[in-house]
Design an enzyme around this catalytic site. Sequence first.
Site: not given
Ligand code: ARG
Length: 279
Positions: A75, A100, A146, A175, A269
């Site tokens: 990612d 991550r 998040r 997000h 993203c």
């Molecule tokens: N697979 C990543 C996650 O879930 C995607 C992140 C997307 N980034 C963003 N800025 N919305 O963390």
Amino acid sequence: MMGEQTRRVAAPRTYLMCPPSYFAVTYAINPWMRPDADAPADAGLAMRQWAHLRQTYLGLGHTVRTIEPVPGLPDMVFAANGATVVGGTVLGVRFRHPERAAEAGAYLDWFRAEGWPVAGVPEQYNEGEGDILVAGQTLLAGYGFRTDEDAAGELAAVFGRPVVSLRLVDPRFYHLDTALCVLDAGTAMYYPAAFDDAGRATLASLFGELIEAKDEDAEVLGLNAVSDGYHVVLAAEATGLARQLSARGFAPVPVDLSELRKAGGSAKCCTLELRGARR
Ligand code: ARG
């Protein structure tokens, strides 16, 4: 005044991007990710789509820096989550999901090597520009999936700017940058259903002009867009949103990012704005 159109003005930007060399959907930390999908993400196509996005920025006159991708961090292409950079100051990130976590150090190393002043690493979960957007002097901080709600205090302390918190309520829009795009200091586009009543009221008070995205445009991640004040780079499938932008005097620039969307990301993203970069 009826019929009067605000003139939109593009300003050159500096972006950081990370090529999707090791991109794959190998785990699921948001509802878009399906490691067992019948049509898995095509890594070669993802790379071509990413390269086209980079070329699009260059064609619009922006500067694009790139960071070396790290094997085992699929990612890392989502550079927006790598830091928050405002006024030449860098705040690192702290990822909620262990999958991550190691990206945080990789991005921090890049900034240190480039000689940027790094204010530190947050104590709270903080997924950088994925959840923290800038509107004029104000920082907007999304929470609920998040980034922690308490990250707002750290942001205010580091950047010395007012921070407005917005609760996210729909897991598909996990997000802030999947549900809200700041087009310029007084204009934004957003998906109302991704916010609670308080959040919708906050946005209405912050922005003089608000474009409401329809379900079908939000559901192709059309709001995960990048504005330079005039051009708005967004998912090609978000055709209704593109029409709404044109009607308001913006220039939509459609890009195909179908493979990155399989991990839950689109144009924004993949893009970290380096505000206050030496150009
Ligand atoms: N697979 C990543 C996650 O879930 C995607 C992140 C997307 N980034 C963003 N800025 N919305 O963390």
